[in-house]
Design a protein around this motif. Structure first.
Motif, PDB file in Angstrom:
ATOM      1  N   ALA A 122       0.825  -1.200   0.000  1.00 37.35           N
ATOM      2  CA  ALA A 122       0.000   0.000   0.000  1.00 37.35           C
ATOM      3  C   ALA A 122       0.866   1.260   0.000  1.00 37.35           C
ATOM      4  CB  ALA A 122      -0.928  -0.002   1.212  1.00 37.35           C
ATOM      5  N   SER A 123       1.980   1.219   0.715  1.00 35.03           N
ATOM      6  CA  SER A 123       2.908   2.343   0.719  1.00 35.03           C
ATOM      7  C   SER A 123       3.488   2.550  -0.671  1.00 35.03           C
ATOM      8  CB  SER A 123       4.030   2.110   1.727  1.00 35.03           C
ATOM      9  OG  SER A 123       4.961   3.172   1.706  1.00 35.03           O
ATOM     10  N   LEU A 124       3.751   1.469  -1.380  1.00 35.18           N
ATOM     11  CA  LEU A 124       4.254   1.540  -2.747  1.00 35.18           C
ATOM     12  C   LEU A 124       3.310   2.340  -3.630  1.00 35.18           C
ATOM     13  CD1 LEU A 124       6.146   0.394  -5.078  1.00 35.18           C
ATOM     14  CD2 LEU A 124       4.486  -1.482  -5.227  1.00 35.18           C
ATOM     15  N   THR A 217       1.958 -10.455  -4.835  1.00 32.45           N
ATOM     16  CA  THR A 217       0.552 -10.074  -4.720  1.00 32.45           C
ATOM     17  C   THR A 217      -0.068  -9.985  -6.107  1.00 32.45           C
ATOM     18  OG1 THR A 217       0.927  -7.673  -4.879  1.00 32.45           O
ATOM     19  CG2 THR A 217       1.107  -8.665  -2.692  1.00 32.45           C
ATOM     20  N   SER A 218      -1.369 -10.146  -6.154  1.00 37.21           N
ATOM     21  CA  SER A 218      -2.092  -9.924  -7.403  1.00 37.21           C
ATOM     22  C   SER A 218      -2.298  -8.423  -7.578  1.00 37.21           C
ATOM     23  CB  SER A 218      -3.441 -10.645  -7.354  1.00 37.21           C
ATOM     24  OG  SER A 218      -4.179 -10.198  -6.230  1.00 37.21           O
ATOM     25  N   PHE A 219      -2.895  -8.038  -8.702  1.00 39.27           N
ATOM     26  CA  PHE A 219      -3.172  -6.628  -8.937  1.00 39.27           C
ATOM     27  C   PHE A 219      -4.036  -6.057  -7.820  1.00 39.27           C
ATOM     28  CE2 PHE A 219      -2.682  -7.166 -13.750  1.00 39.27           C
ATOM     29  CZ  PHE A 219      -1.442  -6.560 -13.742  1.00 39.27           C
ATOM     30  N   ARG A 220      -3.684  -4.885  -7.365  1.00 38.35           N
ATOM     31  CA  ARG A 220      -4.529  -4.126  -6.446  1.00 38.35           C
ATOM     32  C   ARG A 220      -4.759  -2.746  -7.042  1.00 38.35           C
ATOM     33  NH1 ARG A 220      -5.219  -6.368  -1.461  1.00 38.35           N
ATOM     34  NH2 ARG A 220      -3.759  -8.012  -0.843  1.00 38.35           N
ATOM     35  N   VAL A 229      -4.167   4.103  -9.352  1.00 39.99           N
ATOM     36  CA  VAL A 229      -2.941   3.310  -9.315  1.00 39.99           C
ATOM     37  C   VAL A 229      -3.279   1.824  -9.305  1.00 39.99           C
ATOM     38  CG1 VAL A 229      -0.763   2.864  -8.110  1.00 39.99           C
ATOM     39  CG2 VAL A 229      -1.842   5.125  -7.915  1.00 39.99           C
ATOM     40  N   PHE A 230      -2.653   1.071 -10.223  1.00 36.37           N
ATOM     41  CA  PHE A 230      -2.642  -0.385 -10.141  1.00 36.37           C
ATOM     42  C   PHE A 230      -1.242  -0.793  -9.708  1.00 36.37           C
ATOM     43  CE2 PHE A 230      -6.542  -0.467 -12.647  1.00 36.37           C
ATOM     44  CZ  PHE A 230      -7.203  -1.552 -12.076  1.00 36.37           C
ATOM     45  N   TYR A 231      -1.155  -1.646  -8.688  1.00 40.48           N
ATOM     46  CA  TYR A 231       0.154  -1.998  -8.160  1.00 40.48           C
ATOM     47  C   TYR A 231       0.202  -3.472  -7.783  1.00 40.48           C
ATOM     48  CZ  TYR A 231      -2.145  -1.390  -3.574  1.00 40.48           C
ATOM     49  OH  TYR A 231      -2.990  -1.472  -2.494  1.00 40.48           O
ATOM     50  N   ALA A 240       4.102  -0.091  -9.724  1.00 42.24           N
ATOM     51  CA  ALA A 240       2.880   0.701  -9.583  1.00 42.24           C
ATOM     52  C   ALA A 240       2.705   1.549 -10.840  1.00 42.24           C
ATOM     53  CB  ALA A 240       2.941   1.595  -8.349  1.00 42.24           C
ATOM     54  N   LEU A 241       1.589   1.360 -11.524  1.00 43.78           N
ATOM     55  CA  LEU A 241       1.262   2.131 -12.723  1.00 43.78           C
ATOM     56  C   LEU A 241       0.240   3.189 -12.336  1.00 43.78           C
ATOM     57  CD1 LEU A 241       1.704   2.284 -15.858  1.00 43.78           C
ATOM     58  CD2 LEU A 241      -0.430   0.971 -16.055  1.00 43.78           C
TER      59      LEU A 241
END
Length: 265
Positions: A122-124, A217-220, A229-231, A240-241
């Motif tokens: 989540a920080s990422l 992890t899977s996409f979040r 953000v998708f990370y 992270a995009l």
């Protein structure tokens, strides 16, 4: 005062509304005569607006009860002050890593219990969104090394991160590489690649090798103010995009990024 004597600090003060009325008029005349400088000021203003949209909502959040337990009541001014402290801490990613997670990305109880790995992911996302907001509006210097020097960019970033990194090819989706830059992470360097479509819409891919928990992890998906953000985490890598495009479009690009990064060069 001559238009030629408008300084860089005055331009920043102008953007922040901190110049006198007389000087404001003089600076606007200067900008009218210097379109390149006017474009730079417009980028500063866009960046300020994006940062306000990202952080202002925290000012309306309730202060945690533990911060108000000693005095039985807390004044409105003290609540605003405490919220301001939260913002200051957020800039260093110290304790605000869950703020931007959207409703559609609800946090399961087992993830909270997992602790470090989830918090790190989540920080990422939050750090990637901040980097996107800071650099993507820049009209003149959005990257350190341009796409015309892609081989040098890849070699440089790979050396600094201590592992091979490369920018995915997104031309088929309408996004061309602008270039990239090196950024400070929480414990070392991270990389940012920037892309742009024909409509000047920009996306950034944030690449970190700081994932000490190494739990894939899977996409979040996370909404960080105006930035989507998708990370995901893949071994020691965190990706992270980020962009201001809609969730479905960003998901499509993220899938293309993941597919390329999962294959050998």
């Amino acid at each position: 005062m001559s238009q030629a004597l408008v300084t860089e600090s005055e331009l920043h003060a102008y953007v922040d509304g901190l110049v006198s009325e007389t000087r404001r008029v003089e600076i606007e005349a200067y900008l009218a005569a210097h379109p390149h400088e006017a474009g730079r000021v417009a980028a500063y203003e866009a960046q300020n607006s994006a940062l306000r949209a990202l952080y202002d909502p925290v000012l309306e959040e309730l202060v945690p009860s533990r911060l108000t337990a000693t005095p039985r009541t807390t004044s409105w001014h003290l609540q605003r002050y405490a919220a301001g402290l939260v913002i200051a801490l957020a800039s260093g990613a110290a304790g605000w890593f869950l703020h931007g997670v959207g409703d559609e990305d609800a946090v399961p109880a087992r993830a909270l219990r997992a602790g470090g790995a989830f918090q790190q992911a989540a920080s990422l996302a939050h750090q990637a969104a901040i980097a996107h907001v800071v650099y993507s509006p820049d009209a003149r210097h959005p990257v350190e090394v341009g796409a015309d020097q892609e081989a040098h960019l890849v070699t440089w970033l790979s050396k600094r991160l201590g592992t091979p990194v490369r920018p995915p090819k997104l031309g088929k989706l309408g996004y061309d590489l602008i270039g990239g830059r090196l950024l400070p992470g929480q414990s070392g360097p991270v990389a940012q690649f920037m892309y742009q479509d024909r409509g000047q819409q920009r996306l950034t891919l944030y690449v970190s090798t700081e994932q000490s928990h190494n739990k894939d992890t899977s996409f979040r998906f996370s909404e960080q103010g105006p930035v989507n953000v998708f990370y995901w985490i893949d071994g020691k890598f965190g990706y992270a995009l980020s962009g201001t495009i809609d969730k479905a479009t960003l998901a499509n690009v993220a899938a293309a990024v993941y597919e390329q990064l999962d294959k050998p060069p």
